[in-house]
Design a protein around this motif. Structure first.
Motif, PDB file in Angstrom:
ATOM      1  N   ALA A 181      25.844 -15.429 -34.497  1.00  0.00           N
ATOM      2  CA  ALA A 181      26.975 -14.613 -34.073  1.00  0.00           C
ATOM      3  C   ALA A 181      26.521 -13.700 -32.943  1.00  0.00           C
ATOM      4  O   ALA A 181      25.330 -13.386 -32.821  1.00  0.00           O
ATOM      5  CB  ALA A 181      27.506 -13.793 -35.246  1.00  0.00           C
ATOM      6  N   PHE A 182      27.486 -13.292 -32.132  1.00  0.00           N
ATOM      7  CA  PHE A 182      27.170 -12.434 -30.990  1.00  0.00           C
ATOM      8  C   PHE A 182      28.107 -11.232 -30.949  1.00  0.00           C
ATOM      9  O   PHE A 182      29.290 -11.345 -31.268  1.00  0.00           O
ATOM     10  CB  PHE A 182      27.286 -13.228 -29.683  1.00  0.00           C
ATOM     11  CG  PHE A 182      26.305 -14.361 -29.580  1.00  0.00           C
ATOM     12  CD1 PHE A 182      25.033 -14.162 -29.071  1.00  0.00           C
ATOM     13  CD2 PHE A 182      26.653 -15.643 -30.010  1.00  0.00           C
ATOM     14  CE1 PHE A 182      24.123 -15.204 -28.989  1.00  0.00           C
ATOM     15  CE2 PHE A 182      25.752 -16.697 -29.925  1.00  0.00           C
ATOM     16  CZ  PHE A 182      24.480 -16.473 -29.419  1.00  0.00           C
ATOM     17  N   ASP A 183      27.538 -10.075 -30.541  1.00  0.00           N
ATOM     18  CA  ASP A 183      28.342  -8.864 -30.455  1.00  0.00           C
ATOM     19  C   ASP A 183      27.703  -7.903 -29.458  1.00  0.00           C
ATOM     20  O   ASP A 183      26.516  -8.046 -29.121  1.00  0.00           O
ATOM     21  CB  ASP A 183      28.466  -8.191 -31.826  1.00  0.00           C
ATOM     22  CG  ASP A 183      29.675  -7.270 -31.913  1.00  0.00           C
ATOM     23  OD1 ASP A 183      30.746  -7.736 -32.382  1.00  0.00           O
ATOM     24  OD2 ASP A 183      29.578  -6.106 -31.499  1.00  0.00           O
ATOM     25  N   LYS A 184      28.496  -6.918 -28.987  1.00  0.00           N
ATOM     26  CA  LYS A 184      27.981  -5.923 -28.041  1.00  0.00           C
ATOM     27  C   LYS A 184      27.463  -4.670 -28.747  1.00  0.00           C
ATOM     28  O   LYS A 184      26.725  -3.893 -28.149  1.00  0.00           O
ATOM     29  CB  LYS A 184      29.094  -5.517 -27.064  1.00  0.00           C
ATOM     30  CG  LYS A 184      29.433  -6.557 -26.015  1.00  0.00           C
ATOM     31  CD  LYS A 184      30.461  -6.010 -25.028  1.00  0.00           C
ATOM     32  CE  LYS A 184      30.729  -6.992 -23.901  1.00  0.00           C
ATOM     33  NZ  LYS A 184      31.718  -6.453 -22.927  1.00  0.00           N
ATOM     34  N   ASP A 185      27.870  -4.462 -29.998  1.00  0.00           N
ATOM     35  CA  ASP A 185      27.538  -3.238 -30.727  1.00  0.00           C
ATOM     36  C   ASP A 185      26.054  -3.193 -31.081  1.00  0.00           C
ATOM     37  O   ASP A 185      25.576  -4.019 -31.859  1.00  0.00           O
ATOM     38  CB  ASP A 185      28.381  -3.164 -32.002  1.00  0.00           C
ATOM     39  CG  ASP A 185      28.256  -1.824 -32.715  1.00  0.00           C
ATOM     40  OD1 ASP A 185      27.323  -1.054 -32.392  1.00  0.00           O
ATOM     41  OD2 ASP A 185      29.089  -1.547 -33.590  1.00  0.00           O
ATOM     42  N   PRO A 186      25.304  -2.207 -30.551  1.00  0.00           N
ATOM     43  CA  PRO A 186      23.863  -2.099 -30.850  1.00  0.00           C
ATOM     44  C   PRO A 186      23.567  -1.958 -32.343  1.00  0.00           C
ATOM     45  O   PRO A 186      22.497  -2.368 -32.810  1.00  0.00           O
ATOM     46  CB  PRO A 186      23.440  -0.828 -30.091  1.00  0.00           C
ATOM     47  CG  PRO A 186      24.479  -0.635 -29.044  1.00  0.00           C
ATOM     48  CD  PRO A 186      25.751  -1.154 -29.630  1.00  0.00           C
ATOM     49  N   LYS A 187      24.540  -1.388 -33.094  1.00  0.00           N
ATOM     50  CA  LYS A 187      24.332  -1.203 -34.537  1.00  0.00           C
ATOM     51  C   LYS A 187      24.366  -2.539 -35.293  1.00  0.00           C
ATOM     52  O   LYS A 187      23.802  -2.657 -36.375  1.00  0.00           O
ATOM     53  CB  LYS A 187      25.399  -0.262 -35.112  1.00  0.00           C
ATOM     54  CG  LYS A 187      25.322   1.161 -34.567  1.00  0.00           C
ATOM     55  CD  LYS A 187      26.446   2.010 -35.139  1.00  0.00           C
ATOM     56  CE  LYS A 187      26.399   3.426 -34.566  1.00  0.00           C
ATOM     57  NZ  LYS A 187      27.532   4.259 -35.070  1.00  0.00           N
TER      58      LYS A 187
END
Length: 215
Positions: free
Chosen positions: A115-121
């Protein structure tokens, strides 16, 4: 599929419901199941069920119905659920997280491997066992993984630019859960899921039920 004609969408959408009933018949030890039994379970016409099942290539036996095991095999093969398809998911928000945790996918041959996301958390964590990677590395990661299918659950404002990256990375099939009509090359297939349309249908059914004269 080249120039092959795709069967009617409602027929394809009904097949998973048929499969659920037929699998239950198999668990109950039945060797045959009739189109009439399936139709009664789903409040459909038997002739409609037989037409839908015909697109899988299977033929029932008079007075007996369809051999249960062969019917399951025929439906799964037609839907492509008898082979494993690796996929990635982009956008690990509420909907994306829910889809990552949907256990039924494994029975349909869908294997979400990243999965991919922009949220550093979220980056560096895993959601339901699926690792979350930064969107900035998405193109490279997809190429390395050799994946051809993507599930898109990003905010609508980022839908097209994310799609452009996916296509550039070699993705040829996108399951689109945003409300954006994506622009893609001819060799890329897109299935748009509009959750609001299903809710709209439910609301109309509620209103119609309320208008029915009370007995």
């Amino acid at each position: 599929m080249g120039n092959q004609k795709i069967p009617a969408t409602p027929s394809i959408r009904r097949l998973p419901s048929y499969l659920h009933i037929i699998r239950q018949a198999q668990r109950d030890g039945l060797e045959y199941i009739s189109g009439t039994v399936i139709a009664e379970e789903l409040n459909l016409e038997a002739i409609q069920v037989r037409k839908d099942l015909a697109i899988t290539g299977i033929v029932g036996k008079p007075k007996k119905g369809y051999p249960v095991h062969a019917l399951i095999t025929a439906i799964e093969h037609f839907l492509g659920w008898d082979s494993i398809r690796d996929a990635v998911l982009v956008g690990v928000g509420n909907l994306g997280s829910a889809l990552l945790g949907y256990q039924e996918f494994q029975f349909h041959g869908l294997n979400i491997i990243a999965a991919f996301d922009k949220d550093p958390k979220k980056i560096g964590s895993s959601v339901h066992g699926v690792p979350v990677m930064p969107v900035s590395t998405m193109e490279m990661q997809i190429r390395n993984l050799g994946v051809k299918m993507a599930i898109l659950t990003v905010p609508s404002a980022f839908a097209q630019e994310t799609t452009d990256i996916l296509v550039k990375a070699g993705i040829t099939a996108i399951w689109n859960f945003t409300n954006v009509k994506l622009k893609v090359p001819e060799n890329v297939v897109v299935q748009k899921e509009d959750l609001s349309s299903g809710y709209a249908m439910l609301c109309v059914m509620i209103q119609m039920a309320q208008m029915q004269p009370k007995k």
